[in-house]
Scaffold this motif. Sequence first.
Motif, PDB file in Angstrom:
ATOM      1  N   ARG A   1     -22.139 -22.166  -1.425  1.00  0.00           N
ATOM      2  CA  ARG A   1     -21.934 -22.366  -2.594  1.00  0.00           C
ATOM      3  C   ARG A   1     -20.515 -22.868  -3.100  1.00  0.00           C
ATOM      4  O   ARG A   1     -19.762 -22.446  -2.138  1.00  0.00           O
ATOM      5  CB  ARG A   1     -22.201 -21.487  -3.793  1.00  0.00           C
ATOM      6  CG  ARG A   1     -23.420 -20.673  -3.702  1.00  0.00           C
ATOM      7  CD  ARG A   1     -24.492 -21.498  -4.164  1.00  0.00           C
ATOM      8  NE  ARG A   1     -25.838 -20.668  -4.306  1.00  0.00           N
ATOM      9  CZ  ARG A   1     -26.579 -20.553  -3.395  1.00  0.00           C
ATOM     10  NH1 ARG A   1     -26.508 -21.143  -2.030  1.00  0.00           N
ATOM     11  NH2 ARG A   1     -27.842 -19.816  -3.582  1.00  0.00           N
ATOM     12  N   VAL A   2     -20.350 -24.053  -3.718  1.00  0.00           N
ATOM     13  CA  VAL A   2     -19.077 -24.411  -4.046  1.00  0.00           C
ATOM     14  C   VAL A   2     -18.677 -24.632  -5.643  1.00  0.00           C
ATOM     15  O   VAL A   2     -19.699 -25.019  -6.396  1.00  0.00           O
ATOM     16  CB  VAL A   2     -18.618 -25.852  -3.543  1.00  0.00           C
ATOM     17  CG1 VAL A   2     -17.544 -26.611  -4.321  1.00  0.00           C
ATOM     18  CG2 VAL A   2     -18.609 -25.937  -2.143  1.00  0.00           C
ATOM     19  N   ILE A   3     -17.567 -23.831  -6.042  1.00  0.00           N
ATOM     20  CA  ILE A   3     -17.141 -23.989  -7.477  1.00  0.00           C
ATOM     21  C   ILE A   3     -16.063 -24.801  -7.458  1.00  0.00           C
ATOM     22  O   ILE A   3     -15.173 -24.849  -6.802  1.00  0.00           O
ATOM     23  CB  ILE A   3     -16.658 -22.396  -7.703  1.00  0.00           C
ATOM     24  CG1 ILE A   3     -17.805 -21.341  -7.418  1.00  0.00           C
ATOM     25  CG2 ILE A   3     -16.554 -22.352  -9.219  1.00  0.00           C
ATOM     26  CD1 ILE A   3     -17.272 -19.987  -7.685  1.00  0.00           C
ATOM     27  N   VAL A   4     -16.298 -25.559  -8.597  1.00  0.00           N
ATOM     28  CA  VAL A   4     -14.926 -26.401  -8.887  1.00  0.00           C
ATOM     29  C   VAL A   4     -14.571 -26.152 -10.429  1.00  0.00           C
ATOM     30  O   VAL A   4     -15.046 -26.103 -11.133  1.00  0.00           O
ATOM     31  CB  VAL A   4     -15.722 -28.085  -9.004  1.00  0.00           C
ATOM     32  CG1 VAL A   4     -14.573 -29.148  -9.597  1.00  0.00           C
ATOM     33  CG2 VAL A   4     -15.986 -28.516  -7.505  1.00  0.00           C
ATOM     34  N   VAL A   5     -13.159 -26.156 -10.264  1.00  0.00           N
ATOM     35  CA  VAL A   5     -12.332 -25.896 -11.480  1.00  0.00           C
ATOM     36  C   VAL A   5     -11.851 -27.233 -11.964  1.00  0.00           C
ATOM     37  O   VAL A   5     -11.130 -27.829 -11.222  1.00  0.00           O
ATOM     38  CB  VAL A   5     -11.217 -24.961 -11.385  1.00  0.00           C
ATOM     39  CG1 VAL A   5     -10.752 -24.571 -12.683  1.00  0.00           C
ATOM     40  CG2 VAL A   5     -11.748 -23.632 -10.685  1.00  0.00           C
ATOM     41  N   THR A   6     -12.159 -27.631 -13.289  1.00  0.00           N
ATOM     42  CA  THR A   6     -11.720 -28.957 -13.826  1.00  0.00           C
ATOM     43  C   THR A   6     -10.643 -28.798 -14.979  1.00  0.00           C
ATOM     44  O   THR A   6     -10.974 -27.690 -15.580  1.00  0.00           O
ATOM     45  CB  THR A   6     -12.818 -29.807 -14.181  1.00  0.00           C
ATOM     46  OG1 THR A   6     -13.792 -29.110 -15.324  1.00  0.00           O
ATOM     47  CG2 THR A   6     -13.850 -30.008 -13.073  1.00  0.00           C
ATOM     48  N   ALA A   7      -9.812 -29.752 -15.194  1.00  0.00           N
ATOM     49  CA  ALA A   7      -8.869 -29.776 -16.296  1.00  0.00           C
ATOM     50  C   ALA A   7      -8.327 -31.219 -16.578  1.00  0.00           C
ATOM     51  O   ALA A   7      -8.373 -31.970 -15.243  1.00  0.00           O
ATOM     52  CB  ALA A   7      -7.891 -28.980 -16.282  1.00  0.00           C
TER      53      ALA A   7
ATOM     54  N   VAL B   1      -9.136 -18.256 -11.401  1.00  0.00           N
ATOM     55  CA  VAL B   1     -10.584 -17.907 -10.921  1.00  0.00           C
ATOM     56  C   VAL B   1     -10.709 -17.066  -9.668  1.00  0.00           C
ATOM     57  O   VAL B   1     -11.498 -16.100  -9.743  1.00  0.00           O
ATOM     58  CB  VAL B   1     -11.420 -19.239 -11.036  1.00  0.00           C
ATOM     59  CG1 VAL B   1     -12.797 -18.920 -10.335  1.00  0.00           C
ATOM     60  CG2 VAL B   1     -11.447 -19.959 -12.064  1.00  0.00           C
ATOM     61  N   ALA B   2      -9.746 -17.234  -8.797  1.00  0.00           N
ATOM     62  CA  ALA B   2      -9.963 -16.625  -7.707  1.00  0.00           C
ATOM     63  C   ALA B   2      -9.480 -15.169  -7.769  1.00  0.00           C
ATOM     64  O   ALA B   2     -10.219 -14.140  -7.427  1.00  0.00           O
ATOM     65  CB  ALA B   2      -8.967 -17.062  -6.503  1.00  0.00           C
ATOM     66  N   ALA B   3      -8.505 -15.009  -8.667  1.00  0.00           N
ATOM     67  CA  ALA B   3      -8.013 -13.534  -9.078  1.00  0.00           C
ATOM     68  C   ALA B   3      -9.116 -12.776  -9.891  1.00  0.00           C
ATOM     69  O   ALA B   3      -9.290 -11.555  -9.481  1.00  0.00           O
ATOM     70  CB  ALA B   3      -6.813 -13.758  -9.890  1.00  0.00           C
ATOM     71  N   ARG B   4      -9.581 -13.548 -10.623  1.00  0.00           N
ATOM     72  CA  ARG B   4     -10.875 -12.744 -11.553  1.00  0.00           C
ATOM     73  C   ARG B   4     -12.107 -12.651 -10.533  1.00  0.00           C
ATOM     74  O   ARG B   4     -12.603 -11.506 -10.753  1.00  0.00           O
ATOM     75  CB  ARG B   4     -11.344 -13.797 -12.571  1.00  0.00           C
ATOM     76  CG  ARG B   4     -12.606 -13.331 -13.265  1.00  0.00           C
ATOM     77  CD  ARG B   4     -12.037 -11.947 -14.005  1.00  0.00           C
ATOM     78  NE  ARG B   4     -13.281 -11.406 -15.004  1.00  0.00           N
ATOM     79  CZ  ARG B   4     -13.268 -10.035 -15.210  1.00  0.00           C
ATOM     80  NH1 ARG B   4     -12.717  -9.238 -14.605  1.00  0.00           N
ATOM     81  NH2 ARG B   4     -14.272  -9.872 -15.878  1.00  0.00           N
ATOM     82  N   LEU B   5     -12.448 -13.439  -9.736  1.00  0.00           N
ATOM     83  CA  LEU B   5     -13.618 -13.062  -8.683  1.00  0.00           C
ATOM     84  C   LEU B   5     -13.284 -11.983  -7.814  1.00  0.00           C
ATOM     85  O   LEU B   5     -14.111 -11.005  -7.523  1.00  0.00           O
ATOM     86  CB  LEU B   5     -13.786 -14.371  -7.804  1.00  0.00           C
ATOM     87  CG  LEU B   5     -14.402 -15.437  -8.598  1.00  0.00           C
ATOM     88  CD1 LEU B   5     -14.645 -16.652  -7.745  1.00  0.00           C
ATOM     89  CD2 LEU B   5     -15.902 -15.086  -9.269  1.00  0.00           C
ATOM     90  N   ARG B   6     -12.026 -11.840  -7.350  1.00  0.00           N
ATOM     91  CA  ARG B   6     -11.322 -10.671  -6.548  1.00  0.00           C
ATOM     92  C   ARG B   6     -11.494  -9.279  -7.430  1.00  0.00           C
ATOM     93  O   ARG B   6     -12.002  -8.438  -6.862  1.00  0.00           O
ATOM     94  CB  ARG B   6      -9.975 -10.791  -6.248  1.00  0.00           C
ATOM     95  CG  ARG B   6      -9.599  -9.684  -5.251  1.00  0.00           C
ATOM     96  CD  ARG B   6      -8.097  -9.941  -4.884  1.00  0.00           C
ATOM     97  NE  ARG B   6      -7.937 -10.819  -3.719  1.00  0.00           N
ATOM     98  CZ  ARG B   6      -7.168 -12.114  -4.006  1.00  0.00           C
ATOM     99  NH1 ARG B   6      -6.586 -12.414  -5.157  1.00  0.00           N
ATOM    100  NH2 ARG B   6      -7.165 -12.823  -2.873  1.00  0.00           N
TER     101      ARG B   6
ATOM    102  N   LEU C   1     -11.462 -19.166 -19.674  1.00  0.00           N
ATOM    103  CA  LEU C   1     -11.810 -19.356 -17.933  1.00  0.00           C
ATOM    104  C   LEU C   1     -12.080 -18.226 -17.203  1.00  0.00           C
ATOM    105  O   LEU C   1     -13.140 -18.177 -16.621  1.00  0.00           O
ATOM    106  CB  LEU C   1     -10.216 -20.127 -17.426  1.00  0.00           C
ATOM    107  CG  LEU C   1     -10.410 -20.190 -15.918  1.00  0.00           C
ATOM    108  CD1 LEU C   1     -11.486 -21.228 -15.618  1.00  0.00           C
ATOM    109  CD2 LEU C   1      -9.293 -20.319 -15.344  1.00  0.00           C
ATOM    110  N   ARG C   2     -11.687 -16.842 -17.600  1.00  0.00           N
ATOM    111  CA  ARG C   2     -12.238 -15.716 -17.007  1.00  0.00           C
ATOM    112  C   ARG C   2     -13.579 -15.335 -17.484  1.00  0.00           C
ATOM    113  O   ARG C   2     -14.310 -14.930 -16.604  1.00  0.00           O
ATOM    114  CB  ARG C   2     -11.120 -14.582 -17.430  1.00  0.00           C
ATOM    115  CG  ARG C   2      -9.762 -14.803 -16.668  1.00  0.00           C
ATOM    116  CD  ARG C   2      -8.925 -13.679 -17.382  1.00  0.00           C
ATOM    117  NE  ARG C   2      -9.191 -12.412 -17.168  1.00  0.00           N
ATOM    118  CZ  ARG C   2      -9.351 -11.660 -16.254  1.00  0.00           C
ATOM    119  NH1 ARG C   2      -8.484 -12.117 -15.141  1.00  0.00           N
ATOM    120  NH2 ARG C   2      -9.438 -10.291 -16.353  1.00  0.00           N
ATOM    121  N   ARG C   3     -13.928 -15.708 -18.698  1.00  0.00           N
ATOM    122  CA  ARG C   3     -15.248 -15.387 -19.041  1.00  0.00           C
ATOM    123  C   ARG C   3     -16.285 -16.244 -18.439  1.00  0.00           C
ATOM    124  O   ARG C   3     -17.487 -16.013 -17.671  1.00  0.00           O
ATOM    125  CB  ARG C   3     -15.738 -15.643 -20.504  1.00  0.00           C
ATOM    126  CG  ARG C   3     -14.810 -14.582 -21.473  1.00  0.00           C
ATOM    127  CD  ARG C   3     -15.430 -14.779 -22.780  1.00  0.00           C
ATOM    128  NE  ARG C   3     -15.216 -15.870 -23.567  1.00  0.00           N
ATOM    129  CZ  ARG C   3     -14.134 -15.927 -24.101  1.00  0.00           C
ATOM    130  NH1 ARG C   3     -13.170 -15.197 -24.066  1.00  0.00           N
ATOM    131  NH2 ARG C   3     -13.784 -16.980 -24.825  1.00  0.00           N
TER     132      ARG C   3
END
Length: 220
Positions: free
Chosen positions: A143-149, A17-22, A206-208
């Motif tokens: 803001r906080v983003i949480v990635v779950t799995a 996710v970090a790479a995509r936001l970058r 995830l990237r979408r």
Amino acid sequence: MLRVGLTGGLGSGKSTVAARLRELGAQVIEADELGRKLMEPGHNVYDEIVRKFGPQVVGADGRLNRRKLAEIAFAGGRLDELNAIVHPAVIAAQHEWMDGVFAHDPDAVAVVESALVFEVERDARARGETEGVLADWRNRFDRVIVVTAPDELKIARYLAKVNPSGEGRAAIEADARARLARQIPDDVKAARADFVLDNSGDMAWLRRQAGAIWQQLLGR
């Protein structure tokens, strides 16, 4: 300006996710990388770790023996002691980095990728702290983003990343489970987050999701 914390447990996919936001235009920094730099010789964090944990954590090259330090911290029940040294310095470095980003571009979105956004707060409060950036993550991020799995999927991904050959798998899996056990569960994090990304599917999905969140961040 917008300060964003991006978090998720071990193997959750937050780095993707970090790479995509970058790629989309965010300024991104990794808390783990900051921590590694501050634990190098010449930094106060290094000096304090050696003072607290002793010369046995120093390798022949004068740098920290991270494997030995982790063994003492996790198996020896001294992780909170280590975190109390590292976390304040890392968070101060994050603030310095964000100040630099916003001085250059006041409209920037600055993203800090960190596995322990909520855990830093928990641990600070456990030490009796009630105010400041350690005890309240809202003092750090807008803001906080949480990635779950699912945990089993996190562990499988982690093993594939750090141990592709399969050697020593049992020990690495045990370490991964111990680390996850110390992290706050996804459902608790998700309830407090501004955005939640589900990474139980493939990378394209995830990237979408990351792209959709980026648009919401721009429209803040």
